[in-house]
Design a protein around this motif. Sequence first.
Motif, mmCIF file in Angstrom:
data_model
loop_
_atom_site.group_PDB
_atom_site.id
_atom_site.type_symbol
_atom_site.label_atom_id
_atom_site.label_comp_id
_atom_site.label_asym_id
_atom_site.label_seq_id
_atom_site.Cartn_x
_atom_site.Cartn_y
_atom_site.Cartn_z
ATOM 1 N N ASP A 37 -0.477 -7.553 -4.970
ATOM 2 C CA ASP A 37 0.209 -7.368 -3.689
ATOM 3 C C ASP A 37 1.300 -8.414 -3.493
ATOM 4 O OD1 ASP A 37 0.272 -5.864 -1.107
ATOM 5 O OD2 ASP A 37 -0.202 -7.819 -0.251
ATOM 6 N N LYS A 41 5.734 -8.058 -3.077
ATOM 7 C CA LYS A 41 6.282 -8.494 -1.795
ATOM 8 C C LYS A 41 7.262 -9.652 -1.969
ATOM 9 C CE LYS A 41 2.999 -6.410 1.226
ATOM 10 N NZ LYS A 41 2.115 -6.465 2.379
ATOM 11 N N THR A 122 -1.321 -7.318 5.813
ATOM 12 C CA THR A 122 -1.226 -6.147 6.674
ATOM 13 C C THR A 122 0.050 -5.372 6.350
ATOM 14 O OG1 THR A 122 -0.205 -7.552 8.370
ATOM 15 C CG2 THR A 122 -2.566 -7.118 8.569
ATOM 16 N N ARG A 123 0.036 -4.079 6.686
ATOM 17 C CA ARG A 123 1.142 -3.200 6.305
ATOM 18 C C ARG A 123 1.775 -2.535 7.523
ATOM 19 N NH1 ARG A 123 1.841 -1.922 1.265
ATOM 20 N NH2 ARG A 123 2.762 0.103 1.744
ATOM 21 N N CYS A 124 3.059 -2.203 7.377
ATOM 22 C CA CYS A 124 3.781 -1.508 8.432
ATOM 23 C C CYS A 124 5.026 -0.859 7.832
ATOM 24 C CB CYS A 124 4.185 -2.482 9.543
ATOM 25 S SG CYS A 124 5.163 -1.718 10.860
ATOM 26 N N ASP A 128 7.200 -3.057 5.160
ATOM 27 C CA ASP A 128 7.064 -2.814 3.720
ATOM 28 C C ASP A 128 8.262 -2.042 3.181
ATOM 29 O OD1 ASP A 128 4.347 -3.847 2.720
ATOM 30 O OD2 ASP A 128 3.866 -2.880 4.629
ATOM 31 N N ALA A 159 1.132 -4.612 12.643
ATOM 32 C CA ALA A 159 0.877 -4.203 11.259
ATOM 33 C C ALA A 159 -0.628 -4.048 11.046
ATOM 34 C CB ALA A 159 1.448 -5.225 10.291
ATOM 35 N N SER A 162 -5.001 -3.268 5.626
ATOM 36 C CA SER A 162 -4.901 -2.273 4.553
ATOM 37 C C SER A 162 -5.932 -2.482 3.458
ATOM 38 C CB SER A 162 -3.488 -2.305 3.949
ATOM 39 O OG SER A 162 -3.180 -3.607 3.475
ATOM 40 N N THR A 304 2.525 3.563 9.875
ATOM 41 C CA THR A 304 2.086 3.790 8.498
ATOM 42 C C THR A 304 2.216 5.276 8.181
ATOM 43 O OG1 THR A 304 0.322 3.345 6.899
ATOM 44 C CG2 THR A 304 -0.356 4.055 9.085
#
Length: 339
Positions: A37, A41, A122-124, A128, A159, A162, A304
């Motif tokens: 990950d 990023k 965390t994702r958004c 991302d 976010a 995940s 998401t």
Amino acid sequence: MLRLPPFTYHAPRSLDEAVQLLTDYGSEAMVVAGGTDLYPKMKRRQMTPSHLVALRGLRDLYGVRQTGDGAWQFGALATLTQVGEHTEVSNVFPALTHAAGQVSTPQLRNAGTIGGNLCVDTRCTYYDQTEHWRRSINYCLKKDGEVCWVAPGSPRCWAVSSSDTAPVMVALGAQVHLVGPSGERTEPVAAIYGTDGIDYLAGKQANEIITSITLPVVEGTENIYLKLRRRGSFDFPILGVAVALRREPDGTVRDARVVLGAVESFPLRVPAAEVLLNGQRLTPEVIEAAAAVCRKPARPLDNTDLTLYYRSKMVPVFVARALRRLARLETAGTDEVAA
């Protein structure tokens, strides 16, 4: 082609050295385990550490073993493949092995670690993206901006969590072991998570390292994990449901735990559902009632994959499905993918 930014790679030979490096370099340093990950990023400039402290040389952080009291201990560097394919663990914690086996793809599970998945960012939708894309909207609150584009009037980042394994670990009452400048400490895994998508690991200091996770074996515990995603592989969850419970000989439920993933910035436990389950048998009526109350606290936003309305509607559907499978009212199906 997206390239990594310049950084210094440190390969400590002991935990003390790793902690000292994190302390010395402060906000400029990050830990790297599998890197599945972190490195992507860094390429997108979502994370820009100038120092990486690699843990792969710390042999004490590897392995899956059973302790003298019967509990299972997972070294933070145990790969998701090792956890997901561990037959003995699967016999007592099928939810965990299933969750680990649902993360991404085989290649990434061979590199990704259980400790890393618990701490995964965390994702958004607005976060991302490439640096160029994010710059075009003046960035977002989570990185370099001042506004959360999901909820512009909100002071916090929304976010979403995940991790596939985090909801399961919370439901099963896992303990996480950390080492930092002040020494060692042990906390419930739920305690390391915060309520903001930026400071989502509020219960863990930046210069602390997760060394292992312990799962107590409580006789009679039944557990399950279901994951909703667009495709049958690779994708992050857009909903995760972890349930753990015990039943009396007559079928009466006790110690129920219902935890949702990917609907908040942290694994969301649903006490209202647990209250409805405890002291009752898993009849269709009880299952539907417990599943229904999970929809209100689960507040998926437009941050998401798929629409928030669909994701919200799927919460009681998946909770009910998990409970029916535990009650043997429904047989297990294949990977859960969005219709």
